[in-house]
Design a protein around this motif. Sequence first.
Motif, PDB file in Angstrom:
ATOM      1  N   HIS A  27      -4.953   2.619  -5.503  1.00  0.00           N
ATOM      2  CA  HIS A  27      -4.840   1.485  -6.438  1.00  0.00           C
ATOM      3  C   HIS A  27      -4.059   1.888  -7.686  1.00  0.00           C
ATOM      4  O   HIS A  27      -3.225   1.133  -8.183  1.00  0.00           O
ATOM      5  CB  HIS A  27      -6.234   0.977  -6.825  1.00  0.00           C
ATOM      6  CG  HIS A  27      -6.825   0.076  -5.792  1.00  0.00           C
ATOM      7  ND1 HIS A  27      -6.688  -1.289  -5.829  1.00  0.00           N
ATOM      8  CD2 HIS A  27      -7.522   0.350  -4.658  1.00  0.00           C
ATOM      9  CE1 HIS A  27      -7.287  -1.828  -4.779  1.00  0.00           C
ATOM     10  NE2 HIS A  27      -7.807  -0.850  -4.054  1.00  0.00           N
TER      11      HIS A  27
ATOM     12  N   GLU B   4      -7.684  -4.135  -0.800  1.00  0.00           N
ATOM     13  CA  GLU B   4      -8.900  -3.987  -1.619  1.00  0.00           C
ATOM     14  C   GLU B   4      -9.620  -2.673  -1.299  1.00  0.00           C
ATOM     15  O   GLU B   4     -10.008  -1.934  -2.201  1.00  0.00           O
ATOM     16  CB  GLU B   4      -9.838  -5.171  -1.352  1.00  0.00           C
ATOM     17  CG  GLU B   4     -11.131  -5.094  -2.142  1.00  0.00           C
ATOM     18  CD  GLU B   4     -12.103  -6.222  -1.805  1.00  0.00           C
ATOM     19  OE1 GLU B   4     -12.978  -6.474  -2.652  1.00  0.00           O
ATOM     20  OE2 GLU B   4     -12.004  -6.837  -0.726  1.00  0.00           O
TER      21      GLU B   4
ATOM     22  N   SER C 209       0.823  -1.227   0.000  1.00  0.00           N
ATOM     23  CA  SER C 209       0.000   0.000   0.000  1.00  0.00           C
ATOM     24  C   SER C 209       0.852   1.271   0.000  1.00  0.00           C
ATOM     25  O   SER C 209       0.677   2.160   0.831  1.00  0.00           O
ATOM     26  CB  SER C 209      -0.955  -0.006   1.203  1.00  0.00           C
ATOM     27  OG  SER C 209      -1.923  -1.015   1.036  1.00  0.00           O
TER      28      SER C 209
ATOM     29  N   VAL D 233      -3.695  -7.665  -5.131  1.00  0.00           N
ATOM     30  CA  VAL D 233      -4.743  -6.921  -4.430  1.00  0.00           C
ATOM     31  C   VAL D 233      -5.239  -7.855  -3.329  1.00  0.00           C
ATOM     32  O   VAL D 233      -5.725  -8.946  -3.616  1.00  0.00           O
ATOM     33  CB  VAL D 233      -5.898  -6.525  -5.375  1.00  0.00           C
ATOM     34  CG1 VAL D 233      -6.999  -5.810  -4.590  1.00  0.00           C
ATOM     35  CG2 VAL D 233      -5.376  -5.627  -6.510  1.00  0.00           C
TER      36      VAL D 233
ATOM     37  N   GLU E 155      -0.721   0.192  -9.230  1.00  0.00           N
ATOM     38  CA  GLU E 155      -0.793  -0.377 -10.586  1.00  0.00           C
ATOM     39  C   GLU E 155       0.234   0.262 -11.518  1.00  0.00           C
ATOM     40  O   GLU E 155       0.911  -0.427 -12.279  1.00  0.00           O
ATOM     41  CB  GLU E 155      -2.203  -0.184 -11.166  1.00  0.00           C
ATOM     42  CG  GLU E 155      -3.208  -1.204 -10.653  1.00  0.00           C
ATOM     43  CD  GLU E 155      -4.648  -0.731 -10.832  1.00  0.00           C
ATOM     44  OE1 GLU E 155      -4.897   0.137 -11.697  1.00  0.00           O
ATOM     45  OE2 GLU E 155      -5.520  -1.232 -10.088  1.00  0.00           O
TER      46      GLU E 155
END
Length: 297
Positions: free
Chosen positions: A245, A238, A182, A266, A249
Amino acid sequence: MHWTEMKKEELERQYSPSRWSHRMSADDVIKAHVKVLTEGTERARRLAQTLLNVPYGEGDGEKLDVYIPSTSSLDVSLVIFIHGGYWQFLSKDQSGFLAVPLVDKGVVVVAVDYDIAPKGNMDLMVSQVRRSVVSVVEQYSHISGLYLCGHSAGAHLAAMILSTDWSQYSVTPQIKGAFLVSGIYDILPIVSTYVNEPLKMTEEVAVRNSPSKLVPQLKLSSSSSPPPPCHIVVAVAENESPESHKQSEEYYKALEASGLNVTMEVVLNTDHFSIIEQLVDGESHVTKLLLKVMGKS
């Protein structure tokens, strides 16, 4: 929508992880997080042999804690953990929690402190975590595998370690794996938010300390031989913001495009905080992911 098109209020919401948890209110999730990490660290200090407050530099904040398994093997794996807290919160005193399951597997865990803001600035923090790795390598010459693990701001700092030009240092650490949880890999959006108030970063500082902009450097090695393959796992919870996110990515895609050994995960049914809290439990999915990075699954 690109972050540059967002209003300040929306940008700050995107970069406030506590507001995206489904478990409890923003304030409560942070309080609960500190409690889990503190209690886990206290437990690890009771379970493992420890070397606390080992200096890796001259500064007051330049110290680390070592959690040692009761193994007689000289061939040990070592994980360096770098804590989160948006570069302005938490310390190594909440960073030993992952040693609870890892020392059982014969893994040495090192929890690193760095000078959080407002005392420390971004350039200093990056320099400190890099020097901590050099210090660990010099002190533990019999490490069979050196691994990095970082959460949130700590994942950013771990990614900055990966993009170090080691020719400026006394050693070139052979990092075999990195577990980035994260993280924020482009810190330019942070400059425009409340997070930057204690950090006081300019755009120039943010650009030079953004791992996503330094990916080509990851191929560098101070010797003519190629660096050993380092397995990088980019993990994200999630229940995080769309921006969070996107950060993971885009960094993952940049690493992959550079031909690096990288996977993306994830982690379902977790938020920004519970994803790393799972490392207290040897049976959790996240602990198993970290052990897999280390070839110990």
